[in-house]
Scaffold this motif. Structure first.
Motif, PDB file in Angstrom:
ATOM      1  N   ASN A  26       0.796  -1.223   0.000  1.00  0.00           N
ATOM      2  CA  ASN A  26       0.000   0.000   0.000  1.00  0.00           C
ATOM      3  C   ASN A  26       0.829   1.274   0.000  1.00  0.00           C
ATOM      4  OD1 ASN A  26      -2.319  -1.500  -0.022  1.00  0.00           O
ATOM      5  ND2 ASN A  26      -2.507  -1.525   2.196  1.00  0.00           N
ATOM      6  N   SER A  27       2.015   1.243   0.588  1.00  0.00           N
ATOM      7  CA  SER A  27       2.777   2.489   0.695  1.00  0.00           C
ATOM      8  C   SER A  27       4.026   2.516  -0.187  1.00  0.00           C
ATOM      9  CB  SER A  27       3.184   2.730   2.151  1.00  0.00           C
ATOM     10  OG  SER A  27       4.097   1.737   2.558  1.00  0.00           O
ATOM     11  N   GLY A  28       4.435   1.375  -0.740  1.00  0.00           N
ATOM     12  CA  GLY A  28       5.606   1.342  -1.596  1.00  0.00           C
ATOM     13  C   GLY A  28       6.926   1.477  -0.856  1.00  0.00           C
ATOM     14  N   ARG A  29       6.918   1.367   0.476  1.00  0.00           N
ATOM     15  CA  ARG A  29       8.150   1.465   1.264  1.00  0.00           C
ATOM     16  C   ARG A  29       8.844   0.113   1.334  1.00  0.00           C
ATOM     17  NH1 ARG A  29       5.826   4.534   6.472  1.00  0.00           N
ATOM     18  NH2 ARG A  29       5.057   6.359   5.403  1.00  0.00           N
ATOM     19  N   ALA A  30      10.157   0.132   1.193  1.00  0.00           N
ATOM     20  CA  ALA A  30      10.941  -1.096   1.308  1.00  0.00           C
ATOM     21  C   ALA A  30      11.145  -1.452   2.779  1.00  0.00           C
ATOM     22  CB  ALA A  30      12.292  -0.933   0.634  1.00  0.00           C
ATOM     23  N   ILE A  31      11.124  -2.724   3.076  1.00  0.00           N
ATOM     24  CA  ILE A  31      11.425  -3.212   4.419  1.00  0.00           C
ATOM     25  C   ILE A  31      12.841  -3.784   4.366  1.00  0.00           C
ATOM     26  CG2 ILE A  31      10.819  -4.875   6.215  1.00  0.00           C
ATOM     27  CD1 ILE A  31       7.953  -4.752   5.197  1.00  0.00           C
ATOM     28  N   ASP A  32      13.743  -3.182   5.127  1.00  0.00           N
ATOM     29  CA  ASP A  32      15.140  -3.603   5.085  1.00  0.00           C
ATOM     30  C   ASP A  32      15.542  -4.475   6.262  1.00  0.00           C
ATOM     31  OD1 ASP A  32      15.707  -2.333   2.660  1.00  0.00           O
ATOM     32  OD2 ASP A  32      15.918  -0.421   3.686  1.00  0.00           O
ATOM     33  N   SER A  33      14.628  -4.678   7.215  1.00  0.00           N
ATOM     34  CA  SER A  33      14.953  -5.528   8.353  1.00  0.00           C
ATOM     35  C   SER A  33      13.729  -6.327   8.776  1.00  0.00           C
ATOM     36  CB  SER A  33      15.481  -4.695   9.523  1.00  0.00           C
ATOM     37  OG  SER A  33      14.517  -3.744   9.909  1.00  0.00           O
ATOM     38  N   LEU A  34      14.019  -7.475   9.383  1.00  0.00           N
ATOM     39  CA  LEU A  34      12.982  -8.403   9.816  1.00  0.00           C
ATOM     40  C   LEU A  34      13.446  -9.027  11.110  1.00  0.00           C
ATOM     41  CD1 LEU A  34      10.414 -10.152   9.178  1.00  0.00           C
ATOM     42  CD2 LEU A  34      11.959 -11.692   7.945  1.00  0.00           C
ATOM     43  N   PHE A  35      12.571  -9.097  12.113  1.00  0.00           N
ATOM     44  CA  PHE A  35      12.912  -9.704  13.386  1.00  0.00           C
ATOM     45  C   PHE A  35      11.909 -10.816  13.664  1.00  0.00           C
ATOM     46  CE2 PHE A  35      13.305 -10.064  17.954  1.00  0.00           C
ATOM     47  CZ  PHE A  35      14.672  -9.999  18.120  1.00  0.00           C
ATOM     48  N   ILE A  36      12.422 -12.042  13.881  1.00  0.00           N
ATOM     49  CA  ILE A  36      11.563 -13.210  14.077  1.00  0.00           C
ATOM     50  C   ILE A  36      11.793 -13.765  15.475  1.00  0.00           C
ATOM     51  CG2 ILE A  36      10.992 -15.530  13.268  1.00  0.00           C
ATOM     52  CD1 ILE A  36      12.141 -14.670  10.540  1.00  0.00           C
ATOM     53  N   ASP A  37      10.713 -13.927  16.216  1.00  0.00           N
ATOM     54  CA  ASP A  37      10.801 -14.469  17.572  1.00  0.00           C
ATOM     55  C   ASP A  37      10.290 -15.900  17.589  1.00  0.00           C
ATOM     56  OD1 ASP A  37      10.921 -14.968  20.258  1.00  0.00           O
ATOM     57  OD2 ASP A  37       9.548 -13.374  20.840  1.00  0.00           O
ATOM     58  N   GLU A  38      11.176 -16.833  17.278  1.00  0.00           N
ATOM     59  CA  GLU A  38      11.007 -18.275  17.421  1.00  0.00           C
ATOM     60  C   GLU A  38       9.867 -18.886  16.618  1.00  0.00           C
ATOM     61  OE1 GLU A  38      12.117 -21.245  17.484  1.00  0.00           O
ATOM     62  OE2 GLU A  38      13.476 -20.600  19.015  1.00  0.00           O
ATOM     63  N   GLY A  39       9.423 -20.061  17.046  1.00  0.00           N
ATOM     64  CA  GLY A  39       8.425 -20.825  16.318  1.00  0.00           C
ATOM     65  C   GLY A  39       9.037 -21.921  15.467  1.00  0.00           C
ATOM     66  N   PHE A  40      10.380 -21.999  15.405  1.00  0.00           N
ATOM     67  CA  PHE A  40      11.041 -22.962  14.536  1.00  0.00           C
ATOM     68  C   PHE A  40      11.010 -24.383  15.079  1.00  0.00           C
ATOM     69  CE2 PHE A  40      13.241 -18.864  13.945  1.00  0.00           C
ATOM     70  CZ  PHE A  40      12.845 -18.609  12.647  1.00  0.00           C
ATOM     71  N   GLY A  41      10.822 -24.545  16.374  1.00  0.00           N
ATOM     72  CA  GLY A  41      10.836 -25.861  17.002  1.00  0.00           C
ATOM     73  C   GLY A  41       9.717 -26.772  16.535  1.00  0.00           C
ATOM     74  N   ASN A  42       8.675 -26.210  15.979  1.00  0.00           N
ATOM     75  CA  ASN A  42       7.526 -27.002  15.517  1.00  0.00           C
ATOM     76  C   ASN A  42       7.627 -27.405  14.053  1.00  0.00           C
ATOM     77  OD1 ASN A  42       6.235 -26.734  18.046  1.00  0.00           O
ATOM     78  ND2 ASN A  42       5.486 -24.718  17.458  1.00  0.00           N
ATOM     79  N   LEU A  43       8.692 -27.001  13.377  1.00  0.00           N
ATOM     80  CA  LEU A  43       8.817 -27.271  11.947  1.00  0.00           C
ATOM     81  C   LEU A  43       9.504 -28.606  11.684  1.00  0.00           C
ATOM     82  CD1 LEU A  43      10.024 -23.753  10.748  1.00  0.00           C
ATOM     83  CD2 LEU A  43       7.683 -24.617  10.881  1.00  0.00           C
ATOM     84  N   ASP A  44       9.063 -29.298  10.638  1.00  0.00           N
ATOM     85  CA  ASP A  44       9.762 -30.511  10.225  1.00  0.00           C
ATOM     86  C   ASP A  44      11.041 -30.104   9.493  1.00  0.00           C
ATOM     87  OD1 ASP A  44       9.293 -30.330   7.243  1.00  0.00           O
ATOM     88  OD2 ASP A  44       7.203 -30.482   7.890  1.00  0.00           O
ATOM     89  N   ALA A  45      11.922 -31.075   9.248  1.00  0.00           N
ATOM     90  CA  ALA A  45      13.240 -30.792   8.670  1.00  0.00           C
ATOM     91  C   ALA A  45      13.152 -30.081   7.321  1.00  0.00           C
ATOM     92  CB  ALA A  45      14.046 -32.079   8.543  1.00  0.00           C
ATOM     93  N   GLU A  46      12.222 -30.495   6.474  1.00  0.00           N
ATOM     94  CA  GLU A  46      12.102 -29.895   5.142  1.00  0.00           C
ATOM     95  C   GLU A  46      11.652 -28.436   5.227  1.00  0.00           C
ATOM     96  OE1 GLU A  46       9.572 -30.483   1.012  1.00  0.00           O
ATOM     97  OE2 GLU A  46       9.755 -32.184   2.380  1.00  0.00           O
ATOM     98  N   THR A  47      10.686 -28.159   6.083  1.00  0.00           N
ATOM     99  CA  THR A  47      10.194 -26.789   6.235  1.00  0.00           C
ATOM    100  C   THR A  47      11.261 -25.914   6.876  1.00  0.00           C
ATOM    101  OG1 THR A  47       7.942 -27.642   6.452  1.00  0.00           O
ATOM    102  CG2 THR A  47       8.320 -25.375   7.159  1.00  0.00           C
TER     103      THR A  47
END
Length: 90
Positions: free
Chosen positions: A5-26
């Motif tokens: 909607n605004s055309g602004r670039a996002i240059d950073s991303l911060f992720i707080d976990e959730g990886f423990g529930n993923l299978d190896a392929e994902t």
């Protein structure tokens, strides 16, 4: 990485976990995607305890929670191309 909607670039991303529930392929897909983002100059911050993620993160900061509820940096680690850690005292 643009907000539609605004055309602004996002240059950073911060992720707080959730990886423990993923299978190896994902998990592999997630790691590959994050590596592509950093290769394109994006900054990606991740909070994780999952070894499959931690081993791919080039620069790591380990925090220790203190009795007063505050945290302090106990180690900084830098992973080289072979995946070996070089520890730096904080």
């Amino acid at each position: 990485s643009e907000i539609a909607n605004s055309g602004r670039a996002i240059d950073s991303l911060f992720i707080d976990e959730g990886f423990g529930n993923l299978d190896a392929e994902t998990l592999y897909t997630v790691v590959s995607t994050l590596e592509r983002l950093t290769a394109k100059g994006k900054t990606v911050g991740i909070i994780s305890h999952v070894e499959g993620i931690k081993s791919h993160i080039k620069v790591q900061i380990e925090l220790l929670k203190q009795a007063d509820g505050m945290s302090r940096i106990v180690q900084q680690k830098e992973v080289d191309k072979e995946g070996d850690l070089a520890e730096k005292a904080a």
